[in-house]
Design an enzyme around this catalytic site. Structure first.
Site, mmCIF file in Angstrom:
data_model
loop_
_atom_site.group_PDB
_atom_site.id
_atom_site.type_symbol
_atom_site.label_atom_id
_atom_site.label_comp_id
_atom_site.label_asym_id
_atom_site.label_seq_id
_atom_site.Cartn_x
_atom_site.Cartn_y
_atom_site.Cartn_z
ATOM 1 N N THR A 96 0.864 -1.188 0.000
ATOM 2 C CA THR A 96 0.000 0.000 0.000
ATOM 3 C C THR A 96 0.905 1.244 0.000
ATOM 4 O O THR A 96 2.123 1.135 0.114
ATOM 5 C CB THR A 96 -0.903 0.021 1.253
ATOM 6 O OG1 THR A 96 -0.068 -0.007 2.419
ATOM 7 C CG2 THR A 96 -1.833 -1.186 1.283
ATOM 8 N N VAL A 152 14.418 0.092 0.184
ATOM 9 C CA VAL A 152 15.541 0.974 -0.156
ATOM 10 C C VAL A 152 16.102 0.522 -1.503
ATOM 11 O O VAL A 152 16.406 -0.662 -1.682
ATOM 12 C CB VAL A 152 16.644 0.928 0.927
ATOM 13 C CG1 VAL A 152 17.711 1.982 0.649
ATOM 14 C CG2 VAL A 152 16.073 1.135 2.318
ATOM 15 N N GLU A 209 5.676 13.625 -7.507
ATOM 16 C CA GLU A 209 4.231 13.730 -7.359
ATOM 17 C C GLU A 209 3.793 15.189 -7.429
ATOM 18 O O GLU A 209 4.622 16.106 -7.383
ATOM 19 C CB GLU A 209 3.825 13.108 -6.027
ATOM 20 C CG GLU A 209 4.033 11.593 -6.061
ATOM 21 C CD GLU A 209 3.750 10.924 -4.737
ATOM 22 O OE1 GLU A 209 2.683 11.195 -4.163
ATOM 23 O OE2 GLU A 209 4.594 10.133 -4.277
ATOM 24 N N ASP A 220 11.838 11.281 1.897
ATOM 25 C CA ASP A 220 11.939 9.907 1.374
ATOM 26 C C ASP A 220 13.329 9.328 1.661
ATOM 27 O O ASP A 220 13.459 8.200 2.152
ATOM 28 C CB ASP A 220 11.657 9.913 -0.139
ATOM 29 C CG ASP A 220 11.894 8.545 -0.757
ATOM 30 O OD1 ASP A 220 11.092 7.639 -0.506
ATOM 31 O OD2 ASP A 220 12.901 8.397 -1.488
ATOM 32 N N LYS A 224 14.590 6.242 4.310
ATOM 33 C CA LYS A 224 15.486 5.149 3.924
ATOM 34 C C LYS A 224 16.717 5.072 4.835
ATOM 35 O O LYS A 224 17.120 3.980 5.241
ATOM 36 C CB LYS A 224 15.885 5.306 2.457
ATOM 37 C CG LYS A 224 14.702 5.024 1.527
ATOM 38 C CD LYS A 224 14.950 5.482 0.104
ATOM 39 C CE LYS A 224 13.747 5.184 -0.784
ATOM 40 N NZ LYS A 224 13.823 5.888 -2.082
ATOM 41 N N GLY A 321 10.453 2.120 -9.766
ATOM 42 C CA GLY A 321 9.953 1.537 -11.015
ATOM 43 C C GLY A 321 9.029 0.369 -10.748
ATOM 44 O O GLY A 321 9.178 -0.347 -9.763
#
Lengths: 342, 342
Positions: A96, A152, A209, A220, A224, A321
């Protein structure tokens, strides 16, 4: 091996495509015979069929922007948590959307699955960055696996490298480009675009986005490095405990000036151990043009691991990706299949 | 786990040092409790002691250029093959010098150990490049492991990446800088040194041997691509079946001209599959300055793996070195220990 997908966006679909494409190889090489018994998606509807869902059909429906409940059999009205409870599955695939502030709803999904002794594979950074230790302990207590290669560098096997392949080494530092979107923007800015134009281009390509904060403010990358700090060093922290600076303050002039000095701006995430305490940070750095990380352009990710045994080892590969992140889940499934024939 | 060293040069010593340095870690994390029961070396003499050899003492003797048979106990007069027969060992560590034309004496050592159901770990390229299939089959038939992480890129875990970590991927091509000596020479030539001066510098630093043919004519890289062709694609070939060109014909002028075109000479080893047939080649290539391989300077190695799942994944790390190659054997020992507690 009986699977349920929780979240059937691009990552889940990427994995589903690989499971179809590589059916024979997975069976012959790894004894992996996946049967998808449930798919739950908030937007696309849900389907539960103990006999096995026709994945090709499910993918066709989703691609045609139809609902999964339009499948002939197995229409399911319950929530994701209901499905985790109702399905007879060996593995839950959690993909999700990431919420880095709450870790939900993914954390609840993962807890419910582990509680039921179901292996968990996830690409969701939220639960890892916020609740790694609790979840890993629960998995151990229940005797199931909790794997997250895709959190990651997508399928580029950084987590595997750190946890298994570099076995016996002491990891002194992990440092690299962990966010492809900002690296793409910096690459385009070096070619002459303004920050605004480069961001717009990244948005057009689907890298960034509409609200780009999670990428451009460094969150982000921060999630990580927090995951790495927890997994590699056992750090007991929250993401926002570490200093974090994004790329929004880097001007075209600064990039031009750095270039003149033989340097190139990169958004660097860093984790290291200082007197036994894990430290981490995210910030733009001027990297020397001859440094391996400097040549990593566009949406690619790269991490340099400093060890006591090998000095520096650098791994460069995709950081996002559909297929690439889907593949990260396949690596984890193969690992579960190799450990125990299900 | 009872070990014998066959060949106790820099690589064997590098491993011995790591076994001492990491004793506690290896025991607590991997249940690996190594006991060295024999060391056989053509130049340094041999010692065999079922009670376990004092490794620190053995290292001290070797560093003082004394003979191993000066140890208080366990003086051994037999050959390496005798020791393989006489020793009660779980694993043989084969690290004698590589002979790429005959694969001997290493191949005989490995066969003798496998025959006796002793696991084998080696860094020796000869047996792999010439007899991989035969040796791998024998290991399988005898139910023991035959591991060789150190044969390509020393301890940088390329073999692991290809065989395990990228599980489920189809490897389309493997391409990279597999010889540090020639890369060092090319780096120095780009800085302005002549080929002769750069070679001399490499010899002074211990990168190149007095007779530098194996490096500068490309044979070392050729042995490595042959190993990859056999291990990844199952190719049934000999090293000299593939085209091979070294760096001896590259002039300072050619390097300068390439620079003007935004290119850099690298000695590239390449393996790929063409209609199901494994192809391989070693030759200098002008690599675009922005390519990840172009920024790999000095004695470092780097390989780009092209896969169907992730596109390109590049790994950069040391390709040689005492500790680095010694560590490759430690990775393999940990793998054996993890598979079966000995």
């Amino acid at each position: 091996m009986r699977l349920i997908f929780v979240g059937f966006g691009t990552v889940g679909q990427g994995l589903a495509e690989l499971l179809i494409e590589k059916k024979d190889l997975l069976s012959s090489m790894y004894g992996l015979e996946p049967v998808v018994v449930g798919i739950s998606d908030e937007m696309k509807g849900s389907v539960l069929d103990p006999e096995g869902i026709d994945l090709l059909k499910a993918l066709d429906l989703v691609k045609a922007e139809k609902l999964l409940c339009d499948m002939d059999v197995g229409k399911y009205d319950g929530s994701a948590l209901d499905m985790i409870r109702d399905a007879d599955a060996d593995v839950m695939l959690e993909a999700t959307y990431t919420n880095i502030k709450t870790g939900e709803p993914a954390t609840s999904h993962i807890k419910a699955a582990l509680e039921k002794k179901v292996h968990v594979v996830t690409t969701n950074k939220g639960p890892l960055a916020l609740h790694y230790h609790e979840l890993a302990q629960k998995a151990e207590a229940k005797g199931v696996q909790f794997l997250f290669e895709g959190t990651v560098m997508s399928g580029t096997p950084l987590i595997n490298l750190l946890r298994e392949t570099l076995a016996g080494s002491t990891i002194k530092e992990i440092k690299g480009i962990l966010n492809g979107t900002t690296n793409y923007i910096l690459t385009r800015m070096e070619e002459g675009l303004s920050y605004g134009d480069a961001l717009k281009k990244a948005q057009e390509l689907g890298y960034a986005e509409a609200v780009p904060d999670a990428d451009v403010l460094g969150w982000d990358a921060l999630a990580k490095v927090t995951i790495l700090a927890k997994v590699v060093y056992g750090a007991k922290v929250n993401p926002f405990d570490y200093p974090c600076q994004g790329i929004t303050k880097i001007t075209a002039t600064a990039i031009e000036e750095a270039k003149g000095r033989g340097k190139r701006f990169k958004l660097i995430g860093k984790v290291w151990s200082e007197k036994g305490i894990a430290k981490a940070a995210v910030a733009p750095e001027e990297v020397d043009i001859s440094h391996p990380l400097a040549s990593v352009m566009g949406a690619t990710n790269a991490v340099t691991i400093t060890t006591d045994t090998l000095g520096n080892v650098t791994i460069v590969g995709p950081g996002a990706g559909r297929k690439e992140t889907g593949y990260s889940m396949l690596i984890d499934l193969i690992k579960i299949a190799s450990a125990k024939q299900i």
